[in-house]
Design a protein around this motif. Structure first.
Motif, PDB file in Angstrom:
ATOM      1  N   GLY A 157       0.801  -1.209   0.000  1.00 16.14           N
ATOM      2  CA  GLY A 157       0.000   0.000   0.000  1.00 16.14           C
ATOM      3  C   GLY A 157       0.836   1.261   0.000  1.00 16.14           C
ATOM      4  O   GLY A 157       0.429   2.279   0.563  1.00 16.14           O
ATOM      5  N   ILE A 158       2.013   1.209  -0.636  1.00 12.71           N
ATOM      6  CA  ILE A 158       2.843   2.404  -0.757  1.00 12.71           C
ATOM      7  C   ILE A 158       2.926   2.803  -2.226  1.00 12.71           C
ATOM      8  O   ILE A 158       2.563   2.040  -3.116  1.00 12.71           O
ATOM      9  CB  ILE A 158       4.248   2.195  -0.160  1.00 12.71           C
ATOM     10  N   LYS A 159       3.420   4.016  -2.467  1.00 12.51           N
ATOM     11  CA  LYS A 159       3.447   4.541  -3.827  1.00 12.51           C
ATOM     12  C   LYS A 159       4.753   4.165  -4.532  1.00 12.51           C
ATOM     13  O   LYS A 159       5.834   4.273  -3.953  1.00 12.51           O
ATOM     14  CB  LYS A 159       3.233   6.049  -3.804  1.00 12.51           C
ATOM     15  N   ARG A 160       4.599   3.714  -5.771  1.00 13.48           N
ATOM     16  CA  ARG A 160       5.731   3.215  -6.559  1.00 13.48           C
ATOM     17  C   ARG A 160       5.912   4.073  -7.814  1.00 13.48           C
ATOM     18  O   ARG A 160       5.001   4.764  -8.249  1.00 13.48           O
ATOM     19  CB  ARG A 160       5.467   1.775  -7.011  1.00 13.48           C
ATOM     20  N   THR A 161       7.103   3.951  -8.396  1.00 17.85           N
ATOM     21  CA  THR A 161       7.308   4.555  -9.704  1.00 17.85           C
ATOM     22  C   THR A 161       6.971   3.526 -10.781  1.00 17.85           C
ATOM     23  O   THR A 161       7.110   2.313 -10.577  1.00 17.85           O
ATOM     24  CB  THR A 161       8.753   5.033  -9.894  1.00 17.85           C
ATOM     25  N   LEU A 162       6.557   4.017 -11.927  1.00 17.66           N
ATOM     26  CA  LEU A 162       6.254   3.125 -13.039  1.00 17.66           C
ATOM     27  C   LEU A 162       7.517   2.390 -13.476  1.00 17.66           C
ATOM     28  O   LEU A 162       7.466   1.206 -13.828  1.00 17.66           O
ATOM     29  CB  LEU A 162       5.671   3.923 -14.203  1.00 17.66           C
ATOM     30  N   ALA A 163       8.654   3.068 -13.425  1.00 23.65           N
ATOM     31  CA  ALA A 163       9.914   2.445 -13.828  1.00 23.65           C
ATOM     32  C   ALA A 163      10.253   1.252 -12.947  1.00 23.65           C
ATOM     33  O   ALA A 163      10.681   0.202 -13.444  1.00 23.65           O
ATOM     34  CB  ALA A 163      11.039   3.479 -13.789  1.00 23.65           C
ATOM     35  N   ASP A 164      10.056   1.390 -11.636  1.00 20.01           N
ATOM     36  CA  ASP A 164      10.352   0.277 -10.721  1.00 20.01           C
ATOM     37  C   ASP A 164       9.446  -0.916 -11.003  1.00 20.01           C
ATOM     38  O   ASP A 164       9.892  -2.070 -10.989  1.00 20.01           O
ATOM     39  CB  ASP A 164      10.193   0.724  -9.265  1.00 20.01           C
ATOM     40  N   LEU A 165       8.170  -0.633 -11.247  1.00 19.33           N
ATOM     41  CA  LEU A 165       7.235  -1.717 -11.547  1.00 19.33           C
ATOM     42  C   LEU A 165       7.603  -2.407 -12.860  1.00 19.33           C
ATOM     43  O   LEU A 165       7.586  -3.638 -12.954  1.00 19.33           O
ATOM     44  CB  LEU A 165       5.806  -1.167 -11.631  1.00 19.33           C
ATOM     45  N   GLU A 166       7.973  -1.614 -13.858  1.00 22.65           N
ATOM     46  CA  GLU A 166       8.312  -2.205 -15.146  1.00 22.65           C
ATOM     47  C   GLU A 166       9.585  -3.033 -15.075  1.00 22.65           C
ATOM     48  O   GLU A 166       9.653  -4.142 -15.639  1.00 22.65           O
ATOM     49  CB  GLU A 166       8.461  -1.126 -16.220  1.00 22.65           C
ATOM     50  N   ILE A 167      10.585  -2.535 -14.384  1.00 22.56           N
ATOM     51  CA  ILE A 167      11.840  -3.296 -14.231  1.00 22.56           C
ATOM     52  C   ILE A 167      11.561  -4.628 -13.556  1.00 22.56           C
ATOM     53  O   ILE A 167      12.109  -5.669 -13.943  1.00 22.56           O
ATOM     54  CB  ILE A 167      12.876  -2.472 -13.445  1.00 22.56           C
ATOM     55  N   ALA A 168      10.702  -4.603 -12.538  1.00 26.35           N
ATOM     56  CA  ALA A 168      10.372  -5.829 -11.808  1.00 26.35           C
ATOM     57  C   ALA A 168       9.693  -6.847 -12.718  1.00 26.35           C
ATOM     58  O   ALA A 168      10.046  -8.036 -12.719  1.00 26.35           O
ATOM     59  CB  ALA A 168       9.472  -5.496 -10.621  1.00 26.35           C
TER      60      ALA A 168
END
Length: 227
Positions: A157-168
Motif C-alpha cells: 500500500g505504498i506509492k511506486r514509480t512506473l519504472a520500478d514496476l516495469e523493471i520488476a
C-alpha cells in the motif's frame, strides 16, 4: 461434364480449401495474459465486491489480440470439448470472479466465449483454454504477484514509480515490456492490471503492443502509483 467444367470445379474446390485452411490460422497476432489486482478492482467497481479481497493479482483473461485494428471476439467454436470439472479448484484460486465469488462459472464462461474461442489453433477448445491458463500462471510462473515479490515489491500500500514496476515485471518475462493499467480516484492512482504478452504460438514473450495512450483514464503516471 466437359474439361472446362471440370477445371472450373477443381479450381473452386481448391479455392475453398485454401479459404478454410487459412481461416483457421489467422485472426490474431499475439496473446495478452491480463491479471488484475483484487483490491484495486473492487475499489473502482461501481458496486462493492461481495466478499473480502486477497492482496493478489489473479487472472482476468487470456486474450488473442491484434497489433492493428480491433481484437477478435466471440469466434466460431471448432472443438466442443468443455472445461473439465477437475480444473475448477485451481481456477477458483487463480481465476476467481472477484466481483462475485458465488458465480465463478459465469465469469469463466464469458471469458471463453468472448476471447478463448478466438485463440484457435493455439487454443484447441474450452478445456485447453483453461488448462493453458493454469499452466501459464502456475507451471510457467507467469504470476504477477510472485514476479513482483521476487523483485522485492510487495503489496504494502505504498506509492511506486512506473519504472520500478516495469523493471520488476521485465525481470520475470525475458526483459519484455508489459502493459499496465491504472485508475485514479480522489487523487489516488492505483495499479489495477498488468498484462504479459506472448506471440500467437505462446512460444515467446514479446513487448506488449498498444499501451494506453496519453489522455486515457487507464494510463499510469510515472510515479505515485499505489500498490
Amino acid at each position: 461434364m466437359g474439361i472446362t467444367g471440370m477445371i472450373s470445379m477443381i479450381t473452386m474446390v481448391f479455392s475453398l480449401l485454401v479459404l478454410i485452411l487459412s481461416s483457421s490460422t489467422v485472426g490474431f497476432d499475439y496473446f495478452q495474459f491480463t491479471q488484475q489486482y483484487q483490491p484495486a478492482v473492487c475499489n473502482f467497481n461501481p458496486t462493492p465486491c461481495k466478499d473480502p479481497t486477497d492482496k493478489l493479482f489473479t487472472v482476468h483473461g487470456l486474450w488473442p489480440s491484434n497489433n492493428v485494428g480491433g481484437d477478435p471476439e466471440s469466434c466460431k467454436i471448432r472443438n466442443h470439448r468443455t472445461r473439465a470439472k477437475a480444473l475448477e479448484p485451481q481456477l477458483e484460486i487463480i481465476w476467481p470472479n472477484v466481483l462475485d465469488r458465488t458465480n465463478h462459472t459465469a465469469f469463466w464462461r464469458r471469458q471463453w466465449i468472448k476471447h478463448g474461442t478466438c485463440g484457435y489453433p493455439t487454443i484447441q477448445n474450452e478445456n485447453d483454454y483453461f488448462e493453458t491458463v493454469v499452466k501459464m500462471y502456475i507451471t510457467e510462473k507467469q504470476n504477477v504477484s510472485k514476479i513482483l515479490s521476487n523483485a522485492k515489491i510487495e503489496p504494502d500500500g505504498i506509492k511506486r514509480t512506473l519504472a520500478d514496476l516495469e523493471i520488476a515485471i521485465r525481470s520475470g518475462t525475458d526483459n519484455k515490456k508489459p502493459k499496465f493499467k491504472c485508475q485514479k480516484k480522489r487523487r489516488v492512482t492505483e495499479l489495477v492490471e498488468v498484462t504479459l504478452c506472448s506471440d500467437k504460438n505462446r512460444a515467446h514473450f514479446i513487448d506488449c503492443p498498444n499501451p494506453f495512450q496519453p489522455g486515457s483514464p487507464y494510463l499510469c503516471p510515472t510515479n505515485n502509483i499505489l500498490y
